[in-house]
Structures are given as C-alpha cells and as structure tokens.
Design a protein around this motif. Structure first.
Motif, PDB file in Angstrom:
ATOM      1  N   ASP A   2      -6.357  55.991  54.598  1.00  0.00           N
ATOM      2  CA  ASP A   2      -7.400  56.264  55.582  1.00  0.00           C
ATOM      3  C   ASP A   2      -6.844  56.119  57.005  1.00  0.00           C
ATOM      4  O   ASP A   2      -5.707  55.695  57.206  1.00  0.00           O
ATOM      5  CB  ASP A   2      -8.615  55.360  55.354  1.00  0.00           C
ATOM      6  N   LYS A   3      -7.673  56.467  57.985  1.00  0.00           N
ATOM      7  CA  LYS A   3      -7.205  56.523  59.371  1.00  0.00           C
ATOM      8  C   LYS A   3      -6.766  55.159  59.887  1.00  0.00           C
ATOM      9  O   LYS A   3      -5.719  55.027  60.536  1.00  0.00           O
ATOM     10  CB  LYS A   3      -8.315  57.105  60.261  1.00  0.00           C
ATOM     11  N   CYS A 103     -14.628  54.221  60.978  1.00  0.00           N
ATOM     12  CA  CYS A 103     -13.603  54.728  60.061  1.00  0.00           C
ATOM     13  C   CYS A 103     -12.232  54.868  60.721  1.00  0.00           C
ATOM     14  O   CYS A 103     -11.244  55.164  60.040  1.00  0.00           O
ATOM     15  CB  CYS A 103     -14.028  56.082  59.490  1.00  0.00           C
TER      16      CYS A 103
END
Length: 200
Positions: A2-3, A103
């Motif tokens: 993920d980021k 996120c």
C-alpha cells in the motif's frame, strides 16, 4: 504494497514494489472543504503515493496591514498559534486525512517567516529592509516573532502549532528548510525540542 508502506520502506531504504511518487499543483481558487475536495480529485486521478496539501490562501499574512517605511514594521501583528491562519490549516489537514481515508502520507508545507513576509509585502521591499542596518532593527523582531509562532510559540506554550501538527495530525517528521536565504534560524533548543516530541 500500500501507499504508506511503500513510502516508509523507501525512506528506510528497504525494497519496494515500485518507487513511490507524487505530483501536486497550487490550489488558489478554493478554500475549506472545497479545497480539500479538489486535492482529493487530483490524488485519485493520478493515483499518487503522497497527498501534498498546497493551498496558496495560507501564504498572505498581511491582513490588510501596509508596510512602506521601515517604521511600519513596528506595528505589524503576525499570526499567533490560536489565530485562524493556523487553525484553518490544521482543519484542512484533518479533512485531507479523512478525505483519503488515511491511506497515504499527507504532506503539508509550513512556509518560513522569510517566505511569508515577502509573499505578503513584496520580496524587493523585504530584502531591502533586511539588508539595511537601520531598517533591519524594525523588521528583524517581526521575523523572530513569526518564527516563534510557527515553530516555538511562547515559553509557556512552546510550539503550540507544531505540537498540534505532531500530536493531533499524526505528523511523523519535519524538514526545517532554509526559506530561500532566511538568515535567522531556529534556536538549537527549539530543534532539540521538535526532535524530542517526535520521539514520544
């Protein structure tokens, strides 16, 4: 990957699935939640790994105050940590984190005192007053007071704005930039204090 983990791994010099990247633009046409919505659209359309908040409305601290002569600096009131200049930025960071559902890392710029002064009253005038020994006696206190508001605060509430960024916004780091040639720097104890708060 993920980021957040991609950015953290890259900063830790660990293996990543691809290099993290970010692009942004200066948002001048909107403020408040509309501004955050505009940021979110760019974030989603480009699928970047970092949300960079860049609203130019928080760069003019003049508030209608005019400076023409060196003596005019003596009556200038600079934003204090509890003023809307700061509280609205903190609101915008909160909304930005919420907008992307936390996120990705959110990157927010706190402009240096030197930058804020020349954006508000003109680089030519500010530089001329800084270079002149007599005029400097009037402008230098303004620069120092603004630095205290941005990073240190008063002795009783050291770094209220910085503390809010760290504690409430989930800030994980600071880059203390030179501000395009700003000569007076943070006192060493202020730099140490920021480091200690980040460790907590």
């Amino acid at each position: 990957m993920d980021k957040k983990s991609r950015v953290k791994a890259c900063m830790d010099r660990q293996e990543v699935d691809r290099p993290p990247f970010a692009v942004w633009r200066h948002f001048t046409e909107t403020q408040g939640r509309e501004c955050v919505a505009a940021h979110r659209r760019v974030f989603e359309e480009t699928d970047v790994d970092i949300l960079k908040l860049m609203a130019d409305g928080f760069r003019d601290i003049s508030d209608g105050q005019v400076v023409a002569r060196p003596e005019d600096w003596d009556r200038i009131r600079v934003p204090q940590p509890g003023d809307m200049f700061f509280t609205q930025q903190i609101d915008r960071i909160c909304w930005g984190v919420e907008a992307i559902e936390d996120c990705a890392p959110v990157y927010h710029s706190v402009f240096s005192p030197y930058t804020l002064l020349h954006l508000a009253w003109g680089k030519e005038l500010v530089d001329a007053h800084l270079k002149d020994e007599q005029a400097g006696k009037h402008i230098m206190p303004v620069l120092h007071e603004l630095m205290q508001s941005l990073a240190q605060g008063s002795r009783e509430e050291i770094g209220q704005y910085t503390r809010q960024l760290i504690k409430q916004m989930g800030t994980r780091g600071f880059m203390l930039g030179g501000g395009g040639g700003y000569a007076p720097t943070l006192r060493s104890e202020a730099v140490r204090w920021i480091g200690e708060v980040l460790k907590e």
